[in-house]
Scaffold this motif. Sequence first.
Motif, short mmCIF file in Angstrom:
data_model
loop_
_atom_site.label_atom_id
_atom_site.label_comp_id
_atom_site.label_asym_id
_atom_site.label_seq_id
_atom_site.Cartn_x
_atom_site.Cartn_y
_atom_site.Cartn_z
N CYS A 367 0.87 -1.06 -0.10
CA CYS A 367 0.26 -0.17 0.03
C CYS A 367 0.89 1.21 -0.03
N ARG A 368 0.77 2.13 -0.96
CA ARG A 368 1.50 3.17 -1.08
C ARG A 368 1.32 4.14 0.04
N ARG A 369 0.05 4.46 0.39
CA ARG A 369 -0.16 5.41 1.33
C ARG A 369 0.51 5.08 2.78
N CYS A 384 -4.78 1.27 2.39
CA CYS A 384 -5.74 2.23 2.24
C CYS A 384 -7.16 2.05 1.66
N GLY A 385 -6.74 1.25 0.52
CA GLY A 385 -8.01 0.99 -0.23
C GLY A 385 -8.20 2.00 -1.56
N ASN A 386 -7.12 2.89 -1.53
CA ASN A 386 -7.41 4.21 -2.60
C ASN A 386 -6.05 4.47 -3.13
N CYS A 387 -5.21 3.36 -3.25
CA CYS A 387 -4.06 3.26 -4.24
C CYS A 387 -4.23 2.04 -5.22
N CYS A 390 -3.35 -1.20 -3.78
CA CYS A 390 -4.71 -1.85 -2.79
C CYS A 390 -5.73 -2.24 -4.07
ZN ZN Z 1 -3.22 1.61 -0.52
#
Ligand code: ZN
Length: 602
Positions: A367-369, A384-387, A390
Amino acid sequence: MLNILKNHFGYEEFRPLQKEIIETILNKKDTLVLMPTGGGKSICYQIPALINEGIAIIVSPLISLMKDQVEALKANGIAAAALNSSNNESENAEVRRQAISGKLKLLYISPEKLLAEIEYLLSDIQISLFAIDEAHCISQWGHDFRPEYIQMGILHQKFPNIPIVALTATADKITRQDIINQLHLHHPQIFISSFDRPNLSLDVKRGYQQKEKHKTILDFIENHHNQCGIIYCMSRNKTESTAQMLEKNGIKCGVYHAGLTISERNKTQSDFINDKIQVVCATIAFGMGIDKSNVRWVIHYNLPKSIESFYQEIGRAGRDGSEADTLLFYSLADLILLTKFASESAQQSTNTEKLQRMQQYAEADICRRRILLSYFGETTETDCGNCDVCKNPPHRFDGTIIVQKALSGIARTNQQIGVRTLIDILRGSFNADLVDQGYDQLKTFGAGKDIPARDWQDYLLQMLQLGYFEIAYNEKNHLKITESGANILYGRNKAILVTIDRTEPIKKKRQSKKQVQEKELSLAIQNNENNDLFEALRGLRKNLADQEALPAYIVLTDKVLHLLSMSQPTTIEDFGNISGIGEYKKNKYGKDFVNLIKQYKK
Ligand code: ZN
Ligand code: ADP
């Protein structure tokens, strides 16, 4: 405190840490505030400025930043002004008069003017506090070092009893300490808010060549119909050529870099702020003065040189808290160039280390975040689910043969070639240089024909990351096989690579205008929002803004417009209850907007 927040700014509650910071400043303690862009730093000193007697002095490095802040405060009915070199003498005299008569609550000032006025204006007025905005500019370790900032160390000597609050959105541990030392803060209370910006999506594209980048950018912009954004490029030339490419495709854009005249730069900036252009193609010179709250996306055409720069640049998107998208292109060529710059710079080891951390981010398969947050000293328990990692977790395969082909290409040329030649050999491309050297006679020549050049770029980046070869930066960037590379080449170990997946998730496929409009419409209906009404409200906002010669987002933010079109208030009282509308804006704009909504409902 809450009354002021509600009356002047129209908000119901404080964001995390704001209340604590305000209390600390009211207790006259020195304070250091680290909060991400868009986190809500300004209110932390603006509210004490309104509560305390006297006038708050805000030091800010850029005239455009001051202008934006002063306009936003005035739009909320607060007495604020700026003293800087862009005013003429009579304007500055007027500001001085207001300050001395006690009418002003906040005075924004450039560091030069501040130093010049210490014995004059500043000695004649009652000062409630000093706020040092963009405080990282004081540190040579930071990335925006400004020599004028250093001299502000004398503030505490001259005004020992007036609290100083230093604020910044980027400061690693060294910079943080440097700010405290240089400003001589007394046992400052330090507030570090979460650096997470969950509304920013993160995406990295690896190993793309120019043609692919262009196509990807055009698709991306088409998917962000009518939404404005910034494309950051490493060089001035690249900003120009990217802008030309966009213009050719009918996209309104401007260019911003340090090679342009001030008036050219100002034009780009004001066109962008006033929504006359959709895109700005810029070098890192563009940004600190950009308070525009509705930037909906940021693209990095090239790899930034550190995570701080990267985070600050993507941070310019989504300041209003609504969703925003970011995209980073990562290529070997950028990495080689930046490594060269870092190794030739004055702070060689720091800069190389910073670049390596940036590289780790770009190459991450977790996960990048989490990587970003850990860089700023935060740990998180969940992905995060937003990268892109993910959303699209990487698949792996046994890539031993691919790696062996590449490494044997390097070995058979006695490790005397760079990436481009290696790919040409693998692909069996004849070019004069290659034939001259006799490389077309090698056994490896054409051994990798089945893999397109762009995929080779990607695999080679992976191999570099896995440590199978190194780049000899001091030797024309030739590739050198490492020990662990040799283990793969001679069959002692296996190499596991990540599958290259260039199919975009379906929703990102290139859509026709009609599809995009339908999508927007269905989203709006889903949100109980009316598109016609929204456009009508936007039109009214634009008219009002033009009458006052203000940017539209200073009159009301995008978020407020969305809230209005959803809840459709028909009394001035209800209008005033919308988050982001204070007493002053309620009285000033309530009637016009309520009338429009009533008409619309009829
Ligand atoms: Zn992520
Ligand atoms: P920063 O200076 O940290 O980049 P700003 O002070 O410009 O951020 O704040 C970003 C946005 O958040 C602004 O639109 C501001 O009005 C809004 N904001 C600040 N505090 C609050 C709050 N308590 N509730 C809602 N919105 C807020």
